[in-house]
Design a protein around this motif. Structure first.
Motif, mmCIF file in Angstrom:
data_model
loop_
_atom_site.group_PDB
_atom_site.id
_atom_site.type_symbol
_atom_site.label_atom_id
_atom_site.label_comp_id
_atom_site.label_asym_id
_atom_site.label_seq_id
_atom_site.Cartn_x
_atom_site.Cartn_y
_atom_site.Cartn_z
ATOM 1 N N GLN A 1 0.834 -1.167 -0.123
ATOM 2 C CA GLN A 1 0.139 -0.083 -0.065
ATOM 3 C C GLN A 1 0.871 1.150 -0.094
ATOM 4 O OE1 GLN A 1 -2.577 -0.600 3.528
ATOM 5 N NE2 GLN A 1 -3.943 -2.041 2.330
ATOM 6 N N ILE A 2 1.972 1.180 0.766
ATOM 7 C CA ILE A 2 2.750 2.331 0.810
ATOM 8 C C ILE A 2 3.220 2.429 -0.748
ATOM 9 C CG2 ILE A 2 5.191 3.302 1.446
ATOM 10 C CD1 ILE A 2 4.292 2.031 4.316
ATOM 11 N N ALA A 3 3.767 1.200 -1.567
ATOM 12 C CA ALA A 3 4.181 1.488 -2.805
ATOM 13 C C ALA A 3 3.232 2.025 -3.805
ATOM 14 C CB ALA A 3 4.648 -0.079 -3.307
ATOM 15 N N GLU A 4 2.029 1.760 -3.438
ATOM 16 C CA GLU A 4 0.939 2.147 -4.276
ATOM 17 C C GLU A 4 0.559 3.610 -4.029
ATOM 18 O OE1 GLU A 4 -1.834 -1.764 -4.038
ATOM 19 O OE2 GLU A 4 -2.383 -0.283 -3.030
ATOM 20 N N THR A 5 0.831 4.165 -2.874
ATOM 21 C CA THR A 5 0.883 5.600 -2.373
ATOM 22 C C THR A 5 1.757 6.259 -3.064
ATOM 23 O OG1 THR A 5 -0.087 5.188 -0.406
ATOM 24 C CG2 THR A 5 0.848 7.063 -0.582
ATOM 25 N N ALA B 1 13.837 -3.061 -14.978
ATOM 26 C CA ALA B 1 15.030 -2.094 -14.530
ATOM 27 C C ALA B 1 15.740 -1.418 -15.286
ATOM 28 C CB ALA B 1 15.974 -3.145 -13.726
ATOM 29 N N GLU B 2 16.180 -1.842 -16.638
ATOM 30 C CA GLU B 2 16.913 -1.365 -17.484
ATOM 31 C C GLU B 2 15.990 0.287 -17.915
ATOM 32 O OE1 GLU B 2 19.742 -1.304 -18.830
ATOM 33 O OE2 GLU B 2 20.293 -3.224 -17.868
ATOM 34 N N GLN B 3 14.897 0.020 -18.125
ATOM 35 C CA GLN B 3 13.910 1.194 -18.387
ATOM 36 C C GLN B 3 13.736 2.358 -17.347
ATOM 37 O OE1 GLN B 3 12.835 1.570 -21.498
ATOM 38 N NE2 GLN B 3 13.899 -0.418 -22.008
ATOM 39 N N ALA B 4 14.038 1.852 -16.144
ATOM 40 C CA ALA B 4 13.753 2.753 -15.003
ATOM 41 C C ALA B 4 15.183 3.812 -14.925
ATOM 42 C CB ALA B 4 13.832 1.857 -13.713
ATOM 43 N N THR B 5 14.813 4.920 -14.479
ATOM 44 C CA THR B 5 15.952 5.796 -14.200
ATOM 45 C C THR B 5 16.093 6.029 -12.703
ATOM 46 O OG1 THR B 5 14.532 7.863 -14.039
ATOM 47 C CG2 THR B 5 15.197 7.254 -16.332
ATOM 48 N N ALA B 6 15.372 5.315 -11.918
ATOM 49 C CA ALA B 6 15.516 5.332 -10.458
ATOM 50 C C ALA B 6 14.856 4.368 -9.915
ATOM 51 C CB ALA B 6 15.131 6.755 -9.899
ATOM 52 N N PHE B 7 15.160 3.987 -8.491
ATOM 53 C CA PHE B 7 14.551 2.627 -7.962
ATOM 54 C C PHE B 7 14.092 3.189 -6.578
ATOM 55 C CE2 PHE B 7 17.473 0.913 -11.062
ATOM 56 C CZ PHE B 7 16.707 -0.189 -11.308
ATOM 57 N N LEU B 8 12.748 2.553 -6.097
ATOM 58 C CA LEU B 8 12.197 2.964 -5.050
ATOM 59 C C LEU B 8 12.074 1.325 -4.114
ATOM 60 C CD1 LEU B 8 11.461 4.440 -2.457
ATOM 61 C CD2 LEU B 8 9.167 4.735 -3.404
ATOM 62 N N LEU B 9 12.847 1.074 -3.182
ATOM 63 C CA LEU B 9 12.429 -0.202 -2.282
ATOM 64 C C LEU B 9 11.755 0.155 -1.374
ATOM 65 C CD1 LEU B 9 16.261 -1.377 -2.437
ATOM 66 C CD2 LEU B 9 14.702 -1.386 -4.435
ATOM 67 N N VAL B 10 10.572 -0.508 -1.115
ATOM 68 C CA VAL B 10 9.707 -0.689 -0.223
ATOM 69 C C VAL B 10 9.546 -1.854 0.777
ATOM 70 C CG1 VAL B 10 7.370 -0.339 0.741
ATOM 71 C CG2 VAL B 10 8.385 1.107 -1.490
ATOM 72 N N THR B 11 10.406 -2.008 1.906
ATOM 73 C CA THR B 11 10.484 -3.204 2.621
ATOM 74 C C THR B 11 9.933 -3.387 4.103
ATOM 75 O OG1 THR B 11 12.074 -4.829 3.062
ATOM 76 C CG2 THR B 11 12.644 -2.512 3.550
ATOM 77 N N PRO B 12 9.182 -4.567 4.275
ATOM 78 C CA PRO B 12 8.843 -4.812 5.765
ATOM 79 C C PRO B 12 10.359 -5.557 6.249
ATOM 80 C CG PRO B 12 8.130 -6.826 4.354
ATOM 81 C CD PRO B 12 8.666 -5.594 3.555
#
Length: 188
Positions: free
Chosen positions: A21-25, A69-80
């Motif tokens: 849900q945080i990722a969706e936000t 990932a190749e198409q991405a210019t940045a990454f957000l990791l959301v983790t428990p």
């Protein structure tokens, strides 16, 4: 300016996960001129094994992850936090994206981490371990951009995290910093 594309990787596979849900936000709060997308195929990616990471043998799910990932210019990791660290599914994604060594899809791209848990700790250990692992994998971890969210049960109850103005603002700030770092990298 290059269009920023943030790929969001979630360390929980549970359908109703607060981290999902945080990722969706985060996706819904991507600044104008950028996009963010949750990658939903992590459950299908087999555990990293150098014996299958050779041309002609790489599993389709791993190829799909790398292509996104190749198409991405940045990454957000959301983790428990699972047993004091990051979940295996997230670590496995980092492992696949770190290869080939020195030239993996995460290499030199901006990365931020958000962690959340019911404990007051806010999955801080997982947060730190995710930052360490993705940094060793070659990602450019944004040093001053951190967000740990503790007490999720009390904070959200049955509500979606996007309904909490303070949390939404903090998530939006993380995504904005990722987009900014992505834009700065594009001009170099």
């Amino acid at each position: 300016m290059t269009h920023a594309q943030v790929l969001v990787l979630v360390g929980s596979l549970r359908a109703d996960s607060v981290n999902k849900q945080i990722a969706e936000t985060a996706v819904s709060l991507a600044p104008e001129g950028s996009t963010a997308e949750v990658y939903n195929g992590l459950a299908e990616v087999p555990f990293y094994n150098e014996d299958i990471d050779i041309p002609g043998k790489v599993p389709a799910a791993a190829l799909e992850l790398r292509a996104a990932a190749e198409q991405a210019t940045a990454f957000l990791l959301v983790t428990p936090e699972y047993n004091g660290t990051i979940p295996a599914v997230l670590k496995n994604a980092i492992d696949w994206l770190s290869r080939p060594y020195g030239a993996g899809a995460v290499s030199s791209k901006p990365v931020a981490v958000i962690s959340a848990s019911p404990s007051g700790n806010g999955a801080k250990w997982a947060h730190d371990d995710a930052r360490k692992a993705v940094g060793v994998a070659g990602g450019s971890v944004l040093e001053d951009v951190t967000l740990t969210i503790g007490g999720t049960v009390d904070k959200f109850g049955s509500a979606h995290p996007r309904e909490n103005a303070e949390v939404s603002a903090a998530i939006a700030a993380v995504v904005a910093e990722l987009v900014k770092a992505s834009a700065e990298l594009a001009t170099v």
